[in-house]
Design a protein around this motif. Structure first.
Motif, PDB file in Angstrom:
ATOM      1  N   MET A   1     -23.169 -57.880  69.604  1.00 52.53           N
ATOM      2  CA  MET A   1     -23.135 -56.481  69.171  1.00 52.53           C
ATOM      3  C   MET A   1     -21.979 -55.785  69.859  1.00 52.53           C
ATOM      4  N   ASP A   2     -21.464 -54.728  69.220  1.00 57.37           N
ATOM      5  CA  ASP A   2     -20.287 -54.020  69.734  1.00 57.37           C
ATOM      6  C   ASP A   2     -20.687 -52.943  70.739  1.00 57.37           C
ATOM      7  N   CYS A   4     -18.599 -49.764  73.474  1.00 61.42           N
ATOM      8  CA  CYS A   4     -17.386 -49.078  73.930  1.00 61.42           C
ATOM      9  C   CYS A   4     -17.297 -49.261  75.437  1.00 61.42           C
ATOM     10  N   GLU A  15     -15.735 -53.936  72.150  1.00 60.08           N
ATOM     11  CA  GLU A  15     -15.844 -55.384  72.269  1.00 60.08           C
ATOM     12  C   GLU A  15     -17.290 -55.832  72.172  1.00 60.08           C
ATOM     13  N   GLU A  16     -17.465 -57.100  71.947  1.00 61.34           N
ATOM     14  CA  GLU A  16     -18.806 -57.653  71.764  1.00 61.34           C
ATOM     15  C   GLU A  16     -19.556 -57.746  73.094  1.00 61.34           C
ATOM     16  N   GLN A  17     -20.858 -57.458  73.006  1.00 53.95           N
ATOM     17  CA  GLN A  17     -21.762 -57.612  74.136  1.00 53.95           C
ATOM     18  C   GLN A  17     -22.880 -58.562  73.721  1.00 53.95           C
ATOM     19  N   ALA A  18     -23.394 -59.302  74.660  1.00 57.04           N
ATOM     20  CA  ALA A  18     -24.508 -60.197  74.357  1.00 57.04           C
ATOM     21  C   ALA A  18     -25.756 -59.387  74.007  1.00 57.04           C
ATOM     22  N   ALA A  19     -26.465 -59.804  72.979  1.00 61.55           N
ATOM     23  CA  ALA A  19     -27.711 -59.148  72.593  1.00 61.55           C
ATOM     24  C   ALA A  19     -28.798 -59.459  73.615  1.00 61.55           C
ATOM     25  N   VAL A 121     -23.397 -48.403  72.623  1.00 60.65           N
ATOM     26  CA  VAL A 121     -23.609 -49.796  72.278  1.00 60.65           C
ATOM     27  C   VAL A 121     -24.519 -49.829  71.056  1.00 60.65           C
ATOM     28  N   ARG A 122     -24.398 -50.854  70.239  1.00 63.87           N
ATOM     29  CA  ARG A 122     -25.182 -50.913  68.998  1.00 63.87           C
ATOM     30  C   ARG A 122     -26.681 -50.848  69.263  1.00 63.87           C
ATOM     31  N   ASN A 334     -24.268 -46.516  64.825  1.00 59.68           N
ATOM     32  CA  ASN A 334     -24.914 -47.172  63.673  1.00 59.68           C
ATOM     33  C   ASN A 334     -25.190 -46.117  62.617  1.00 59.68           C
TER      34      ASN A 334
END
Length: 339
Positions: A1-2, A4, A15-19, A121-122, A334
């Motif tokens: 998930m993205d 900032c 950038e991507e972050q681990a769910a 974050v998402r 979102n």
């Protein structure tokens, strides 16, 4: 998930972050909107806020609202998020002054290492007691203002219980916090609210949200008998103006974040006029009051001037830094609730 993420001064990335899955006592929230705060801007521009320096990648954001996606509440429930997790055990917490808990964790803060990751974050995982179910009809785009409105309400209350009712109050600095202070003062019964700033755009917004008068901060002609001043600019000049302009026996509340180090102001006036100078830091129970006021129709909508998708976070931060054009800038994280 993205998300900032700031890596240092001028280095902001999406950038991507681990769910992560919520654990016991936690809730997952799909973030709808996040408001860019002055603190976020300092992390972006300067790589830190005061003594809190970015030492590792930090997800920014503490003004957030969204929908529950998993955990102890039904999926899709609209919620606001209280960003603080005080320790509950220190003398300040035990005296119900949790907002000044020295051990509190605050979303999007570099005060500790590892840093406390924020809400841009998402999907955000957090303790269930930080989540507030929103009243029916309160849109998330308005609810995201609950956090900064809480700061404003706390500043007004620091002037004294019921102190502003029927009074003439000066607000120095018409940024988002100053504008919300204006709205909170009118809601609390202030007779007159005078807002000052250096720029036309924030002064025009101040009138829209309830200021009875506005003044260019460089002016020399000021009204007499200002009872209370709430300093929201975070500048030495704003503090000086506040101390100089309040009447004898008046009160000055400092809510704007002053730069680190010494700040010069006419301190002798504190003694000769018997002024009260007090600070206002964050908030606690005011978060629930803010949600109630927003749901009740408190007119603050003009304060939100721009909205950007999360992917355009850098552009959003750049615009939010330009107070001649923008006030509160939102990130739309979102667009849709969870299925």
């Amino acid at each position: 998930m993205d998300a900032c993420v700031v890596h240092g001064a001028g280095d902001l990335r999406v950038e991507e972050q681990a769910a992560v899955e919520p654990g016991a006592g936690q809730v997952a929230v799909r973030i709808a909107y996040g408001g860019i705060c002055g603190t976020d801007l300092h992390y972006y521009r300067d790589g830190g806020v005061g003594n809190f320096r970015v030492q590792e990648p930090l997800v920014l954001g503490h003004e957030v609202a969204g929908w529950v996606s998993a955990g102890e509440l039904p999926a899709g429930t609209p919620v606001g998020i209280h960003p603080a997790t005080p320790c509950g055990e220190c003398p300040e917490c035990l005296q119900d002054r949790r907002n000044i808990c020295a051990f509190s964790n605050y979303l999007g803060s570099a005060a500790r290492v590892p840093h406390i990751q924020g809400g841009f974050v998402r999907e955000l995982i957090l303790p269930a007691d930080q989540v507030r179910v929103l009243p029916a009809g309160l849109e998330l785009r308005r609810a995201v203002l609950a956090e900064p409105l809480s700061v404003a309400i706390h500043a007004v209350r620091r002037a004294g219980d019921g102190a502003v009712a029927g009074k003439r109050v000066l607000v120095t600095g018409a940024g988002p916090i100053g504008l919300l202070v204006v709205a909170a003062l009118r809601r609390a019964g202030a007779r007159e609210v005078i807002a000052t700033d250096l720029h036309e755009t924030p002064l025009a917004l101040a009138k829209q949200v309830g200021a009875t008068a506005t003044i260019d901060a460089r002016a020399t002609d000021w009204p007499d008998e200002i009872d209370i001043a709430i300093e929201a600019s975070g500048t030495a000049g704003g503090l000086r103006t506040s101390v100089e302009r309040v009447r004898r026996g008046g009160t000055v509340v400092q809510v704007g974040s002053l730069p680190p180090g010494d700040t010069g102001f006419p301190g002798a006036l504190l003694m000769t006029r018997e002024l009260t100078l007090t600070g206002a830091f964050r908030f606690d129970h005011e978060f629930d009051t803010a949600i109630e006021w927003l749901a009740g129709g408190l007119y603050v909508d003009p304060i939100v001037t721009h909205t950007f998708p999360l992917a355009e976070a850098v552009a959003a931060f750049e615009l939010a830094s330009d107070r001649t054009v923008a006030s509160k800038v939102l990130l739309e994280v979102n667009a849709e609730p969870p299925p």
